[in-house]
Design an enzyme around this catalytic site. Sequence first.
Site, PDB file in Angstrom:
ATOM      1  N   VAL A 293       0.829  -1.208   0.000  1.00 24.61           N
ATOM      2  CA  VAL A 293       0.000   0.000   0.000  1.00 24.61           C
ATOM      3  C   VAL A 293       0.863   1.257   0.000  1.00 24.61           C
ATOM      4  CG1 VAL A 293      -1.813   1.254   1.209  1.00 24.61           C
ATOM      5  CG2 VAL A 293      -1.865  -1.244   1.147  1.00 24.61           C
ATOM      6  N   HIS A 294       1.955   1.254   0.762  1.00 24.35           N
ATOM      7  CA  HIS A 294       2.762   2.477   0.850  1.00 24.35           C
ATOM      8  C   HIS A 294       3.479   2.813  -0.448  1.00 24.35           C
ATOM      9  CE1 HIS A 294       6.093  -0.154   1.024  1.00 24.35           C
ATOM     10  NE2 HIS A 294       6.710   0.276   2.100  1.00 24.35           N
ATOM     11  N   ASP A 295       3.508   1.882  -1.404  1.00 21.21           N
ATOM     12  CA  ASP A 295       4.123   2.158  -2.705  1.00 21.21           C
ATOM     13  C   ASP A 295       3.231   2.984  -3.621  1.00 21.21           C
ATOM     14  OD1 ASP A 295       6.381   0.776  -2.027  1.00 21.21           O
ATOM     15  OD2 ASP A 295       6.014  -0.947  -3.316  1.00 21.21           O
ATOM     16  N   GLU A 322       3.332  -3.214   6.715  1.00 23.11           N
ATOM     17  CA  GLU A 322       4.372  -2.393   6.109  1.00 23.11           C
ATOM     18  C   GLU A 322       4.906  -1.422   7.155  1.00 23.11           C
ATOM     19  OE1 GLU A 322       1.977  -0.848   2.961  1.00 23.11           O
ATOM     20  OE2 GLU A 322       1.572   1.035   4.002  1.00 23.11           O
ATOM     21  N   ARG A 349       3.478   6.890  -0.300  1.00 23.50           N
ATOM     22  CA  ARG A 349       3.887   7.574   0.921  1.00 23.50           C
ATOM     23  C   ARG A 349       3.631   6.655   2.102  1.00 23.50           C
ATOM     24  NH1 ARG A 349      -0.226   9.927   4.005  1.00 23.50           N
ATOM     25  NH2 ARG A 349      -2.313   9.792   3.103  1.00 23.50           N
TER      26      ARG A 349
END
Length: 391
Positions: A293-295, A322, A349
């Site tokens: 998800v953070h990508d 993550e 983010r």
Amino acid sequence: MSPRAGTAPPQGAPVQSLGWRERWRAFRNARVASPAFQRWAAGFPLTRGVARRNTRALFDLCAGFVYSQILFACIRLDLFRTLQDGPLAVEVLSPRLRLAPERAERLLRAAASLGLLSRLPDGRYALADLGAALVGNPSVAAMVEHHALLYEDLRDPVALLRGEAGPTRLSGYWPYAEADDSVALTAGAVAGYSGLMAASQGLIAEDVLDAYGFGRHACLMDVGGGEGAFLSAAARRCPDLRLMLLDLPSVAERARHRFAAEGLADRIACHGGSFLDGDLPRGADVISLVRIVHDHDDGAAMRLLRAAYAALPPGGSLVIAEPMSGTPGAEPIGDAYFGFYLLAMGSGRARSADELGRMLAEAGFTGIRTLRTRRPLLASAVSGSRPPVNV
């Protein structure tokens, strides 16, 4: 009329009074900024310790790149593995490292000052805890070498922040971040990053499996599962669990080869496709998103969460794992390291557990909770469920 936002009030105009906290902070900052106060605080018994810690912390920030390059040199020279069988003297290490004795001594002293090595009373050098940990975690060494690309992108951080840096090295390394058609990426285009992800996934796979009881489910699908490092660990941990993997076609093919080599080909079904375009495969009652998800930026991340919700049966669960923003004790990892790493990559983010919880709720999930992991600085976890039919 009050002055426009963003402009200074006219000379002589009344200024809105500050609260006592703001006044105290302004007073304190003015004192700390004073060289005379700094010198006094460094000598006064009640403030000496704080002043010295702050001085060290500020210097460490200034010298951080040098420290990281010392670690890089140790890894490039295979120093930690050379010392894993026991302490050695400079005279022995120098020819093995192919360094002149005085240069070898300089590196060894530097590594010892950073806690990577220990200098024994007889002058020999041995592994300290940090150096020994690196021997047992080759994925960390792979990440350190990979950081050469990041350092290139951070050479002018202001240009990067302003969007004036042009194409970054990391956006080329992670081609899916900016590719118009990620499904069409070739095996050659994904080989580098896919191998790095497989190596580093082992650092957190067991922690995620400890945090959530996947064995209570019938089938787990790891979305964006790369070469299958997480699913291989899940297969060992939960022998009765059916497994599915979804990633880009060329990455899924690499996973098939891995599973075949590990004797898991019959247990794990690999699906090639983009998890950002269209529906996800059905059949799993739990979906994992491990460092995925953070990508992605918020719009793409929400599409993924909604797709996961649609793919799950009523009562099914989603687990996100993550590094997260604001993790107590690991704030620089989420907000500084990943903040700028993902900026250079061109997508995504770090988000806090609360932010992810709100996104899960917006996607329709309920029963959202933060899961305890052994090493939250490497990965924290959040889970949610699709409500049963009768809710």
